[in-house]
Design an enzyme around this catalytic site. Sequence first.
Site, mmCIF file in Angstrom:
data_model
loop_
_atom_site.group_PDB
_atom_site.id
_atom_site.type_symbol
_atom_site.label_atom_id
_atom_site.label_comp_id
_atom_site.label_asym_id
_atom_site.label_seq_id
_atom_site.Cartn_x
_atom_site.Cartn_y
_atom_site.Cartn_z
ATOM 1 N N GLY A 16 0.821 -1.220 0.000
ATOM 2 C CA GLY A 16 0.000 0.000 0.000
ATOM 3 C C GLY A 16 0.844 1.254 0.000
ATOM 4 O O GLY A 16 0.581 2.206 -0.744
ATOM 5 N N CYS A 43 4.427 -8.797 1.293
ATOM 6 C CA CYS A 43 4.114 -9.550 0.071
ATOM 7 C C CYS A 43 5.378 -9.983 -0.656
ATOM 8 O O CYS A 43 5.544 -11.140 -1.021
ATOM 9 C CB CYS A 43 3.223 -8.689 -0.836
ATOM 10 S SG CYS A 43 2.898 -9.453 -2.411
ATOM 11 N N CYS A 48 3.212 -13.243 -0.320
ATOM 12 C CA CYS A 48 2.722 -13.783 -1.594
ATOM 13 C C CYS A 48 3.821 -14.343 -2.510
ATOM 14 O O CYS A 48 3.701 -15.462 -3.008
ATOM 15 C CB CYS A 48 1.985 -12.709 -2.393
ATOM 16 S SG CYS A 48 1.308 -11.351 -1.449
ATOM 17 N N LYS A 51 6.090 -17.207 -1.123
ATOM 18 C CA LYS A 51 5.186 -18.330 -0.910
ATOM 19 C C LYS A 51 4.868 -19.022 -2.233
ATOM 20 O O LYS A 51 4.958 -20.233 -2.357
ATOM 21 C CB LYS A 51 3.898 -17.842 -0.265
ATOM 22 C CG LYS A 51 2.875 -18.929 -0.126
ATOM 23 C CD LYS A 51 1.472 -18.456 -0.037
ATOM 24 C CE LYS A 51 0.938 -17.697 -1.195
ATOM 25 N NZ LYS A 51 -0.291 -16.973 -0.854
ATOM 26 N N GLY A 175 -5.952 -22.833 10.620
ATOM 27 C CA GLY A 175 -6.747 -23.405 9.530
ATOM 28 C C GLY A 175 -7.044 -22.387 8.450
ATOM 29 O O GLY A 175 -7.906 -22.597 7.599
ATOM 30 N N TYR A 177 -5.723 -19.529 5.304
ATOM 31 C CA TYR A 177 -5.076 -19.806 4.024
ATOM 32 C C TYR A 177 -3.568 -20.003 4.151
ATOM 33 O O TYR A 177 -2.986 -20.840 3.461
ATOM 34 C CB TYR A 177 -5.443 -18.759 2.964
ATOM 35 C CG TYR A 177 -4.699 -17.445 3.023
ATOM 36 C CD1 TYR A 177 -3.543 -17.261 2.271
ATOM 37 C CD2 TYR A 177 -5.152 -16.384 3.792
ATOM 38 C CE1 TYR A 177 -2.856 -16.042 2.311
ATOM 39 C CE2 TYR A 177 -4.484 -15.170 3.823
ATOM 40 C CZ TYR A 177 -3.332 -15.005 3.084
ATOM 41 O OH TYR A 177 -2.663 -13.814 3.117
ATOM 42 N N GLU A 181 -1.729 -23.429 2.942
ATOM 43 C CA GLU A 181 -0.709 -23.289 1.891
ATOM 44 C C GLU A 181 0.631 -23.870 2.348
ATOM 45 O O GLU A 181 1.290 -24.601 1.599
ATOM 46 C CB GLU A 181 -0.542 -21.812 1.523
ATOM 47 C CG GLU A 181 -1.730 -21.287 0.719
ATOM 48 C CD GLU A 181 -1.645 -19.801 0.410
ATOM 49 O OE1 GLU A 181 -2.332 -19.368 -0.526
ATOM 50 O OE2 GLU A 181 -0.896 -19.063 1.084
ATOM 51 N N HIS A 435 -12.687 -25.759 -25.118
ATOM 52 C CA HIS A 435 -12.642 -27.202 -24.908
ATOM 53 C C HIS A 435 -11.291 -27.765 -25.313
ATOM 54 O O HIS A 435 -10.741 -27.331 -26.327
ATOM 55 C CB HIS A 435 -13.737 -27.862 -25.761
ATOM 56 C CG HIS A 435 -13.895 -29.317 -25.488
ATOM 57 N ND1 HIS A 435 -14.395 -29.791 -24.297
ATOM 58 C CD2 HIS A 435 -13.590 -30.399 -26.246
ATOM 59 C CE1 HIS A 435 -14.413 -31.117 -24.348
ATOM 60 N NE2 HIS A 435 -13.928 -31.500 -25.517
HETATM 61 C C1 LIG Z 1 2.645 -15.873 4.272
HETATM 62 C C2 LIG Z 1 1.773 -14.846 3.611
HETATM 63 C C3 LIG Z 1 1.253 -15.091 2.369
HETATM 64 C C4 LIG Z 1 0.454 -14.146 1.741
HETATM 65 N N1 LIG Z 1 -0.037 -14.448 0.510
HETATM 66 C C5 LIG Z 1 -0.806 -13.539 -0.113
HETATM 67 C C6 LIG Z 1 -1.310 -13.818 -1.425
HETATM 68 O O1 LIG Z 1 -1.059 -14.884 -1.993
HETATM 69 N N2 LIG Z 1 -2.065 -12.875 -2.031
HETATM 70 C C7 LIG Z 1 -2.351 -11.681 -1.416
HETATM 71 O O2 LIG Z 1 -3.022 -10.856 -2.007
HETATM 72 N N3 LIG Z 1 -1.907 -11.403 -0.167
HETATM 73 C C8 LIG Z 1 -1.143 -12.302 0.477
HETATM 74 N N4 LIG Z 1 -0.652 -12.014 1.724
HETATM 75 C C9 LIG Z 1 -1.067 -10.746 2.375
HETATM 76 C C10 LIG Z 1 -0.242 -9.564 1.879
HETATM 77 O O3 LIG Z 1 1.142 -9.853 2.017
HETATM 78 C C11 LIG Z 1 -0.604 -8.319 2.656
HETATM 79 O O4 LIG Z 1 -2.007 -8.133 2.619
HETATM 80 C C12 LIG Z 1 0.062 -7.081 2.095
HETATM 81 O O5 LIG Z 1 1.463 -7.205 2.101
HETATM 82 C C13 LIG Z 1 -0.352 -5.853 2.908
HETATM 83 O O6 LIG Z 1 0.291 -4.711 2.426
HETATM 84 P P1 LIG Z 1 0.547 -3.471 3.394
HETATM 85 O O7 LIG Z 1 1.076 -2.378 2.543
HETATM 86 O O8 LIG Z 1 -0.638 -3.212 4.203
HETATM 87 O O9 LIG Z 1 1.658 -3.958 4.426
HETATM 88 P P2 LIG Z 1 3.075 -4.636 4.220
HETATM 89 O O10 LIG Z 1 3.268 -5.123 2.846
HETATM 90 O O11 LIG Z 1 3.243 -5.587 5.325
HETATM 91 O O12 LIG Z 1 4.077 -3.433 4.422
HETATM 92 C C14 LIG Z 1 4.221 -2.767 5.652
HETATM 93 C C15 LIG Z 1 5.651 -2.263 5.731
HETATM 94 O O13 LIG Z 1 5.741 -1.313 6.796
HETATM 95 C C16 LIG Z 1 6.978 -1.471 7.417
HETATM 96 N N5 LIG Z 1 6.855 -0.862 8.750
HETATM 97 C C17 LIG Z 1 6.046 -1.241 9.747
HETATM 98 N N6 LIG Z 1 6.146 -0.376 10.790
HETATM 99 C C18 LIG Z 1 7.054 0.564 10.420
HETATM 100 C C19 LIG Z 1 7.586 1.715 11.065
HETATM 101 N N7 LIG Z 1 7.172 2.080 12.270
HETATM 102 N N8 LIG Z 1 8.517 2.465 10.397
HETATM 103 C C20 LIG Z 1 8.932 2.111 9.162
HETATM 104 N N9 LIG Z 1 8.461 1.021 8.512
HETATM 105 C C21 LIG Z 1 7.520 0.268 9.126
HETATM 106 C C22 LIG Z 1 7.191 -2.984 7.443
HETATM 107 O O14 LIG Z 1 8.550 -3.318 7.625
HETATM 108 C C23 LIG Z 1 6.651 -3.365 6.064
HETATM 109 O O15 LIG Z 1 7.676 -3.385 5.104
HETATM 110 C C24 LIG Z 1 0.175 -12.922 2.377
HETATM 111 C C25 LIG Z 1 0.701 -12.659 3.646
HETATM 112 C C26 LIG Z 1 1.490 -13.603 4.259
HETATM 113 C C27 LIG Z 1 2.062 -13.304 5.616
#
Ligand SMILES: Cc1cc2nc3c(=O)[nH]c(=O)nc-3n(C[C@H](O)[C@H](O)[C@H](O)COP(=O)(O)OP(=O)(O)OC[C@H]3O[C@@H](n4cnc5c(N)ncnc54)[C@H](O)[C@@H]3O)c2cc1C
Length: 449
Positions: A16, A43, A48, A51, A175, A177, A181, A435
């Site tokens: 994000g 991710c 993602c 994984k 239980g 995802y 996985e 098909h």
């Molecule tokens: C094992 C696993 C498998 C997944 N598989 C999938 C999938 O197949 N498909 C899918 O759509 N989603 C999947 N997800 C979910 C997906 O990874 C998350 O929904 C997504 O990364 C969320 O994005 P985000 O920007 O909210 O946070 P994140 O991508 O987690 O980014 C947050 C960042 O903020 C940084 N941060 C935190 N606090 C601070 C701070 N105070 N100062 C500076 N930096 C900071 C962290 O280090 C991190 O880099 C999976 C998650 C996991 C754990």
Amino acid sequence: MAAYDFDLFTIGAGSGGVRASRMAGSFGAKVAVAEERYLGGTCVNVGCIPKKLLVYASEFGDGFSDAAGFGWEIGPRRHDWAKLIANKNREIERLNGVYRRLLTDAGVTIIEDRASLVDAHTVAIGGRKYSAKYILVATGSWPAVPKVPGAEHAITSNEAFFLEPRPARVIIVGGGYIAVEFAGIFHGMGTDVTLVHRGAKVLRGFDEDLRDTLGREMGKRGIALHLNSNVARIEKTDAGVRAHLDDGTALDADIIMYATGRTPNTRGLGLENAGVKVDDHGAIVVDTYSQTSVPSIYAVGDCTNRIMLTPVAIAEGRAVAETLFNGRPMSVEYAGVPSAVFSQPNLGTVGLTEDEARKRFDKIAVYKSSFRPLKHTLSGRDETTFMKLVVDEKTDRVLGCHMIGTDAGEIIQGLAIALKCNATKAQFDATIGIHPTAAEEFVTMRTAS
Ligand SMILES: Cc1cc2nc3c(=O)[nH]c(=O)nc-3n(C[C@H](O)[C@H](O)[C@H](O)COP(=O)(O)OP(=O)(O)OC[C@H]3O[C@@H](n4cnc5c(N)ncnc54)[C@H](O)[C@@H]3O)c2cc1C
């Protein structure tokens, strides 16, 4: 003199935060992003992407055994786990570089340290303070591990990506995802897998038929499912760990991995300094534009606990950039978000489950198809592909599409577009199939069950 150091200060360079920062930069805003751990966030580094790479690795075993029915003779097989992990790590490092370039090309200043909020317009990082017109919190989520005695001996998905060597026996607790996985990943690589889950079925929240089918398929493959069970205590042993379940069972393994959900990563961020409201789970409370209770502070992604998926975090990040810096107020629509589970076999879903549809609509029709995929008529593999359509009888609109089988995620992505367009069952029926595919079944199901 500018009133603020930056127009936007983003905390967290994950899915994000990066999207919002890049787009804001490309709209001409002066942007900084703080990242304490890894560019690209969960991710790219521990979610993602790695994984899916491990899922691919684990699927080769099936391929080798399926090949015999097609006349292939495959000699002795050996897998080099260390090589797989090293190659995966190299690809992740490459992606970290891609993310760095994407940000710098958009003119975004990257500050690699932990940031916290000082007030509604100020961020503290690395012994300095920066002011910003807007602050975006995009700090993601973190694995939640219940406080059972011995929990310190357990790992989470964060560590599972870097295990060395591959464990011979794994207990996975959970239980959802991520649990199913990783059960598939380890089992496919030759590890003995036991999944312990407190519920009666895996994948709470998914369509019941998918939950039943996946549970059966996991069992057929040899993954031991301990359902309706909780881990009461974990003991360290010479060989690894022993999990004591609340039904008296003791399970031995090299590793115990918890995949029991994720909590918003908002602790110690200084949200209270700025007066940003959080809910009982620590999730940042936002409106439809991702604006928090403090007008200059926005929040996107997992830290807001809306739908914890990468494409959702990206869409929210984009919407914030459009709203604040491109004069196009934008919000995200959460209905009809498709998702996949990269279990073995895969699962894909979009729209309402049968139970949800029954609650919301007077009369629904349900179409189901369950079959042995063509490939397995020769491979001999005992695997079921299952598909389901949920339809509103009054309008004929398709409310939900659900599938378990090879490439379910790839197939459901296309159907998600049809659902976005409010496609009717008659339009599904009027579509000519391709098909022979499994996907054609979605346009040939004629009889409601
Ligand atoms: C094992 C696993 C498998 C997944 N598989 C999938 C999938 O197949 N498909 C899918 O759509 N989603 C999947 N997800 C979910 C997906 O990874 C998350 O929904 C997504 O990364 C969320 O994005 P985000 O920007 O909210 O946070 P994140 O991508 O987690 O980014 C947050 C960042 O903020 C940084 N941060 C935190 N606090 C601070 C701070 N105070 N100062 C500076 N930096 C900071 C962290 O280090 C991190 O880099 C999976 C998650 C996991 C754990």
